[in-house]
Design an enzyme around this catalytic site. Structure first.
Site, PDB file in Angstrom:
ATOM      1  N   LYS A 228       0.824  -1.209   0.000  1.00 49.25           N
ATOM      2  CA  LYS A 228       0.000   0.000   0.000  1.00 49.25           C
ATOM      3  C   LYS A 228       0.855   1.254   0.000  1.00 49.25           C
ATOM      4  CE  LYS A 228      -4.275  -1.777   2.038  1.00 49.25           C
ATOM      5  NZ  LYS A 228      -5.218  -1.712   3.191  1.00 49.25           N
ATOM      6  N   ARG A 262      -3.431  -9.956   5.643  1.00 50.18           N
ATOM      7  CA  ARG A 262      -4.040 -10.015   4.311  1.00 50.18           C
ATOM      8  C   ARG A 262      -3.000  -9.494   3.322  1.00 50.18           C
ATOM      9  NH1 ARG A 262      -6.874  -6.613   0.760  1.00 50.18           N
ATOM     10  NH2 ARG A 262      -8.494  -7.694  -0.446  1.00 50.18           N
TER      11      ARG A 262
END
Length: 285
Positions: A228, A262
């Site tokens: 991210k 995740r």
């Protein structure tokens, strides 16, 4: 302080006992995920991705048909279902015994995925805020529910980063949402702090540094930081160049109490779990 507390989940009527952190592998059935390397744009790509997640040690396959990247375009329900249905059919064919979660904020989509493909977990980025039918639907389906912190929606979320205290505000939000879910009859709840959603780069790291605060809520924590912007923007790189830093942040998250990672890169996350678990065994505290 113990970094990890064992927990159980009722997965399709069977009790899953989790005594160490587990890895959830991302399967993106979307054409516009922020990380281009994760996009599965054909049946064969989905098939190969399922095999990869399973062979590398992923315990959960998380299938999504709606990109939640910042400024993502809206996806019509029928398009989301078409993507998910095609991917889930292959997942169930390739890995019939796998634990599968569906990444959706729409109650109708969640219900069809559970009913038609036996999906085991619903993973909702909005904690029921974008579809008020979601919480009662999950309660009726009797599946575990991942509730994430986010303000606004994927298109507007970065406009809502005004916090008095980001960790306390996230804790308050998740506390309120989990109470609503528990009151509705959902017994298996997983909390996601929502790294990268409605948070600046600095706020993401402040939240990570104080993540043990969220453990006081008493439910397992899912952490999704894989490739991210909080990782690659810090280093001035790109999602494609952020694997090493992602592993570093995942390790920190495990030390702060993450129960589920995740990720796009399953093998590296599984290895991070193994290292942290060995560290815990040898730690005097």
């Amino acid at each position: 302080m113990r970094y990890f507390e064992p927990y159980t989940l009722n997965v399709s009527g069977k009790l899953l006992e989790v005594d160490s952190p587990i890895v959830m592998g991302i399967l993106n059935a979307t054409p516009d995920s922020f990380y281009s390397g994760s996009r599965c744009d054909s049946d064969e790509a989905v098939r190969m991705r399922v095999r990869q997640i399973v062979s590398e040690g992923g315990r959960i396959i998380d299938v999504g048909g709606y990109s939640s990247r910042p400024m993502a375009d809206d996806v019509a329900p029928e398009d989301e279902w078409r993507r998910l249905s095609a991917a889930l059919r292959i997942v169930r064919d390739e890995a019939p015994g796998a634990i599968v979660s569906v990444d959706t904020f729409r109650a109708s989509i969640a219900e069809r995925c559970v009913g038609e493909y036996g999906v085991d977990i619903v993973n909702d980025i909005s904690s029921g805020q974008l579809d008020r039918a979601m919480i009662p639907t999950v309660a009726r389906l009797k599946v575990p529910y991942v509730m994430m912190h986010m303000r606004g929606n994927p298109h507007t979320m970065q406009d809502f980063t005004d916090y008095g205290d980001v960790a306390a505000d996230v804790m308050r939000f998740l506390g309120d949402r989990m109470k609503e879910a528990a009151y509705a009859g959902i017994s298996d709840i997983i909390l996601d702090p929502g790294f990268g959603f409605s948070k600046t780069l600095d706020q993401n790291y402040e939240l990570l540094a104080r993540m043990e605060l969220l453990r006081e809520l008493g439910y397992p924590l899912l952490v999704g930081v894989s490739r991210k912007s909080m990782v690659y923007k810090l280093l001035g790189t790109s999602p494609e160049q952020s694997l090493n830093a992602t592993t570093a942040v995942n390790t920190l998250a495990l030390l702060k109490g993450a129960s589920i990672l995740r990720v796009h890169d399953v093998r590296e996350a599984v290895e991070a779990v193994a290292v942290v678990e060995k560290f815990r065994e040898e730690s005097p505290c």
